[in-house]
Design an enzyme around this catalytic site. Structure first.
Site, mmCIF file in Angstrom:
data_model
loop_
_atom_site.group_PDB
_atom_site.id
_atom_site.type_symbol
_atom_site.label_atom_id
_atom_site.label_comp_id
_atom_site.label_asym_id
_atom_site.label_seq_id
_atom_site.Cartn_x
_atom_site.Cartn_y
_atom_site.Cartn_z
ATOM 1 N N TYR A 80 0.829 -1.223 0.000
ATOM 2 C CA TYR A 80 0.000 0.000 0.000
ATOM 3 C C TYR A 80 0.856 1.264 0.000
ATOM 4 O O TYR A 80 2.061 1.200 0.108
ATOM 5 C CB TYR A 80 -1.063 -0.002 1.096
ATOM 6 C CG TYR A 80 -0.660 -0.166 2.553
ATOM 7 C CD1 TYR A 80 0.639 -0.007 3.000
ATOM 8 C CD2 TYR A 80 -1.632 -0.481 3.506
ATOM 9 C CE1 TYR A 80 0.965 -0.144 4.339
ATOM 10 C CE2 TYR A 80 -1.320 -0.622 4.852
ATOM 11 C CZ TYR A 80 -0.017 -0.457 5.255
ATOM 12 O OH TYR A 80 0.302 -0.595 6.567
ATOM 13 N N GLU A 81 0.192 2.392 -0.146
ATOM 14 C CA GLU A 81 0.897 3.685 -0.334
ATOM 15 C C GLU A 81 1.861 3.606 -1.518
ATOM 16 O O GLU A 81 2.953 4.156 -1.472
ATOM 17 C CB GLU A 81 1.657 4.098 0.939
ATOM 18 C CG GLU A 81 0.810 4.719 2.018
ATOM 19 C CD GLU A 81 0.159 6.034 1.593
ATOM 20 O OE1 GLU A 81 0.605 6.641 0.617
ATOM 21 O OE2 GLU A 81 -0.832 6.413 2.244
ATOM 22 N N GLY A 82 1.488 2.886 -2.544
ATOM 23 C CA GLY A 82 2.353 2.716 -3.718
ATOM 24 C C GLY A 82 3.234 1.498 -3.533
ATOM 25 O O GLY A 82 4.060 1.455 -2.619
#
Ligand code: FAD
Length: 606
Positions: free
Chosen positions: A443-445
């Site tokens: 997550y968050e890229g």
């Protein structure tokens, strides 16, 4: 189960001895309250809360998980009380404006807080963590009336927030967002659509939940240029500030997931829910990405947290558990066998965990200073300064997020490995760390997206290699005075200088290749990111080693053991971990042919 103990000695070493945080705070406007005594009080208070309240809920929270009944989510036993204590302690708003009830202390203190909280209990930390993204967005882009309505209860922690980006068909490629926003005569919007994987989307910790939602206006252009941003509260707010009607935004399900099981990850259904636009129409994605660097550094902290916790779990076990004799001869003659820690291969695992945790802490604490300067520029309305610091932070961000979370995951696995088969058994809590750590690279890229951001955007497109030139110049400036030193420091300085020159040359080679073969960036980016991470961590390890060496020379009342162990860990990093950069270098320079030549249909012959 690992008994979390906040590593205050190491934190103080970095804050006071390596990075001169007192000097840094003294120069920040409006930071007169941030005295060394205040910093110490925050660290100690937070450490106590984390060790005594959050850590004991980590294993039970994982075992119990969250449950859902008709859209209402219940968090595991003890979470509600712990959250109430967190709110009562005023922890949520430590870095938010006094105007909204916060303490307005520098952002870096919030990162220290997140490190301790996240290491003690990452699942719990997700709830207040998501609120930060929501608050930052409202603070930066909200109207005065929106700030007045939403900021105070979010800052106090009475309400929490979410970030609703992901939909079933897209997580990375948000240009595909389909959620609709229909304008209403009264200036509000009706929001309809489904968001998935929404952290803290629904729970029983707070009175209200404020969703920040990406959606499309009816006439919006296709792709990323047609996305707007909306505030959608769970309960609408009456004119007098009290909670009003329930807005039709409901958790449809909880995701069943591998780790962070006490964090409620929800499918959120918006069924003509009332939304209020925030920021300009069709500029939602831009607004959402404004604080992306700080949010991603927040996720880098997860890598540090899991490396630290896993090390704290593995170390006592390696000292207690006995197996065979050390190859160099009996060490614990009074016992039937020597402790695991006498075996070089077990030390390899422990020292890797330690070197990564302490190296990552150094990288993050450095970036945290930049975050303070960036936030200050936002506060003073200095756009040029804001952009300068944001760019600088933008270079560190993908490396910190991508590299530290990948290494945190490796360290979490090593923690299980030190326990042997017992690491795989639930009761020791080591497998939980590995499960919890797994999400950090997604997550968050994802790591791949961080790597593309670093090489494609930051290095090649935006700065045409300048960010690498600037950073490697800093590396050379630090290493140069020590190139002729004897002993480990000289060796480390020479290795750092060599890598700085190599990083610059490599970047140029990749740039030239990318100009000829467009697949180069995607093919090389992961290895480029990992190479950059290893080399950057080397720079921050040398920084720590230089201070430790100077302190050892100085003598004085501090224990020599701490500095000695620091130097030895630095030496381990340079000799055993930094050489991994060579493998990444070789791999990234290979032509793209081996990756791209296979026909798509030949990937399988089932
Ligand atoms: C536990 C959990 C909590 C989450 N919390 C939130 C939340 O609070 N809010 C929210 O909005 N979302 C949240 N997410 C969603 C998360 O951010 C996304 O899952 C993530 O961004 C990846 O998107 P995706 O799953 O659609 O993968 P995809 O975008 O489909 O990517 C799949 C794979 O393809 C790769 N890939 C994709 N595009 C490219 C490209 N152009 N070049 C090279 N490789 C590419 C990716 O790196 C990845 O390996 C959460 C997810 C989980 C599992």
């Amino acid at each position: 189960m690992p008994q979390y103990k906040a590593p205050l000695r190491d934190m103080r070493f970095l804050l006071n001895e390596v990075f001169d945080y007192a000097g840094h705070y003294a120069k920040l406007p409006n930071a007169e309250d941030t005295t060394p005594d205040m910093v110490e009080a925050i660290m100690e208070g937070c450490a106590t809360f984390c060790e005594e309240v959050l850590a004991p809920l980590n294993l039970s929270g994982d075992q119990e998980g969250c449950t859902i009944d008709d859209g209402e989510v219940t968090t595991p036993k003890g979470f509600k009380e712990a959250y109430a204590e967190y709110v009562a302690g005023g922890w949520q708003g430590i870095s938010h404006p006094k105007e909204y009830g916060g303490q307005e202390l520098p952002m870096s203190l919030n990162l220290l807080k997140s490190e301790m909280m996240g290491t003690a209990n990452w699942s719990f930390t997700m709830y207040p963590g998501l609120s930060l993204g929501c608050m930052n967005t409202i603070f930066q882009f909200g109207s005065d009336a929106q700030k007045k309505t939403y900021m105070p209860p979010l800052v106090s922690g009475e309400w929490t927030g979410t970030m609703c980006l992901t939909e079933p068909q897209c997580g990375t490629d948000l240009g595909q967002v389909k959620t609709k926003a229909e304008p209403q005569a009264d200036g509000t919007y009706k929001i309809t659509g489904t968001k998935i994987f929404i952290s803290a989307g629904e729970h029983d910790l707070a009175d209200n939940i404020i969703h920040i939602v990406l959606a499309r206006l009816p006439d919006a252009p296709k792709g990323t240029r047609g996305i707007s941003l909306f505030i959608v509260p769970k309960f609408l707010i009456n004119a007098n500030g009290t909670l009003g009607a329930r807005n039709p935004v409901k958790a449809g399900a909880l995701e069943h997931k591998m780790g962070i099981r006490a964090s409620a990850t929800c499918v959120m259904n918006f069924d003509e829910a009332v939304g209020y636009m925030i920021a300009e129409p069709n500029k939602g994605l831009e607004a959402m990405f404004t604080f992306m660097n700080t949010a991603r550094i927040g996720t880098a902290v997860q890598g540090l947290a899991h490396a630290e916790l896993s090390y704290q779990g593995a170390l006592p076990y390696a000292k207690e558990r006995r197996s065979m004799r050390a190859l160099s001869g009996k060490k614990d003659a009074d016992h039937v066998a020597d402790a695991l820690i006498w075996h070089a291969d077990v030390r390899r695992m422990l020292l890797t965990q330690r070197a990564i945790a302490e190296g990552a802490r150094g990288m993050i604490y450095h970036a945290a200073k930049l975050a303070d300067l960036m936030v200050t520029a936002v506060g003073t309305g200095d756009q040029a300064q804001y952009e300068a610091y944001d760019d600088k932070l933008g270079f560190y961000t993908p490396i910190l997020k991508g590299f530290i979370t990948e290494m945190g995951l490796e360290c979490a696995n090593l923690g299980m490995q030190v326990f042997g088969g017992h690491g795989y058994i639930k009761e020791h809590g080591m497998e939980q760390i590995a499960r919890d750590a797994r999400i950090s690279t997604l997550y968050e890229g994802t790591t791949g997206i961080q790597a593309l951001d670093l090489l494609g955007r930051k290095v090649l497109l935006t700065t045409r290699g300048k960010c690498i030139k600037d950073f490697t110049n800093e590396m050379l400036a630090q290493a140069k005075p020590h190139l002729l030193d004897g002993g480990p420091i000289g060796k480390m300085a020479r290795a750092a200088a060599k890598r700085a020159l190599q990083w610059k040359a490599l970047t140029l080679r990749i740039m030239l290749r990318a100009a000829k073969d467009r697949d180069t960036v995607s093919a090389a980016c992961y290895d480029y990111l990992m190479y950059s991470g290893f080399v950057m961590m080397g720079h921050f390890w040398l920084k720590q080693a230089l201070v430790a060496q100077a302190k050892l020379k100085q003598g004085g009342k501090d224990t020599a053991e701490f500095y000695q162990a620091k130097l030895q860990t630095a030496e381990f990093y340079f000799e055993r971990l930094l050489p991994r950069a060579d493998g990444h270098k070789q791999s990234m320079l290979s032509p793209t042919r081996a990756l791209m030549q296979m026909d798509q249909e030949h990937f399988s012959f089932a």
